[in-house]
Write a protein that holds these residues in place. Sequence first.
Motif, PDB file in Angstrom:
ATOM      1  N   SER A 104       0.833  -1.202   0.000  1.00  0.00           N
ATOM      2  CA  SER A 104       0.000   0.000   0.000  1.00  0.00           C
ATOM      3  C   SER A 104       0.869   1.253   0.000  1.00  0.00           C
ATOM      4  CB  SER A 104      -0.916  -0.001   1.231  1.00  0.00           C
ATOM      5  OG  SER A 104      -1.633   1.221   1.325  1.00  0.00           O
ATOM      6  N   VAL A 140      -5.947   1.949  -5.360  1.00  0.00           N
ATOM      7  CA  VAL A 140      -5.141   1.398  -4.265  1.00  0.00           C
ATOM      8  C   VAL A 140      -6.020   1.124  -3.048  1.00  0.00           C
ATOM      9  CG1 VAL A 140      -3.182   1.784  -2.720  1.00  0.00           C
ATOM     10  CG2 VAL A 140      -3.083   2.588  -5.082  1.00  0.00           C
ATOM     11  N   VAL A 144      -6.699  -2.509  -1.073  1.00  0.00           N
ATOM     12  CA  VAL A 144      -6.536  -2.722   0.372  1.00  0.00           C
ATOM     13  C   VAL A 144      -7.856  -3.172   0.995  1.00  0.00           C
ATOM     14  CG1 VAL A 144      -6.009  -1.606   2.585  1.00  0.00           C
ATOM     15  CG2 VAL A 144      -4.626  -1.077   0.568  1.00  0.00           C
ATOM     16  N   GLY A 278      -1.001   7.417   2.909  1.00  0.00           N
ATOM     17  CA  GLY A 278      -1.530   6.084   2.655  1.00  0.00           C
ATOM     18  C   GLY A 278      -1.096   5.093   3.722  1.00  0.00           C
ATOM     19  N   THR A 282      -3.545   2.985   6.187  1.00  0.00           N
ATOM     20  CA  THR A 282      -3.492   1.521   6.171  1.00  0.00           C
ATOM     21  C   THR A 282      -3.226   0.965   7.560  1.00  0.00           C
ATOM     22  OG1 THR A 282      -2.614   1.636   3.911  1.00  0.00           O
ATOM     23  CG2 THR A 282      -2.469  -0.488   5.031  1.00  0.00           C
TER      24      THR A 282
END
Length: 363
Positions: A104, A140, A144, A278, A282
Amino acid sequence: MLFHLLFALRGELSLLNVTRYITFRTAVASLTALFLVLLLGPWTIERLRRMQIGQYIREEGPQAHKVKAGTPTMGGVLILGGVLVPTLLWADLTNRKIWILVLSTLAFGAIGFADDYIKVVKKRNLGLSARSKLFAQFAVGLAVGLAVYFLAQVEPKEYSTRVVFPFFKQAVPDLGILYVVFAVLLLTLSSNAVNLTDGLDGLAIGTTLIAAAAFTGLAYVSSHFRFSEYLDLLHQPGAGEVTVFCGAMVGASMGFLWWNCYPAQVFMGDVGSLALGGALGTVAILIKQELLLFFVGGLFMIEAFSVMLQVASFRLTGKRVFRMSPLHHHFELVGWKEPQIIIRFWIVAFIFALFTLMTLKLR
């Protein structure tokens, strides 16, 4: 990798048994990241300067920023190396959460790299179109979200599509497939919020350092059965390895701040800010503290909200709420000096982090 090698040799040298402890590997990952960024900093800055990868300053921006034109940018590649190399060295690579984090972070970094590359080649401060950048971020986030959703079906003790509401320990709704949409929105907001905050020397990386430190503690207590039970947290057995990743973020942030503090010798660029945003989003997803991200990264959210409010106000009424957005530029135009804004915003970020940790008992 180094963890697996040393742990396998613990029978030959009992001292190596210490590598089994999350706290030890987190500390070592943090130090590894710090020294890696400090050592590679001068070489990276010089290479970027020789390649003439310098920052282009917007014409409509504060005039005080004109002196920064030409400062090497895309220093985020140094941050990425500082985060990912120690993680791969010291984390348990059999843990899927580590690979979700690594991939990620790399993916968001790749979006930022493409954006920076276009800016540098075309010598303009526009980069990717807003639509292209959002599409890539959604992609993206979708990857995830789908990974967590499908893993939750086969490993419900390790992964979950439930969302924990701060202050309300009974409010833990399971979103099911809608969790994918939630993850997409959260990661897009997080990556853009850090990107918008990256406008003053050391502001974004200093705030990231504070947020990453808070997440280091949250990841550790979430993975510890006794701590999570005492604090009424959703126990995440495999989240301990996320602590190692967060520790590497702390170390890399400290190292980059050495080169990025006022007056900055290098800027992180979008390759750094999008990757860090990001990564923070995550981490929040994997330790089941998604909504706490709005407190841990409270300053990032304020900066993002200031832009949304400015745009909405101008489109609806033709008037601006702030002299300029994001918010840090407003205070520049009001008359605050750049170092004043940076330090004061760090203080605000630190208060948000303390409040986040305080919420662990307010349940």
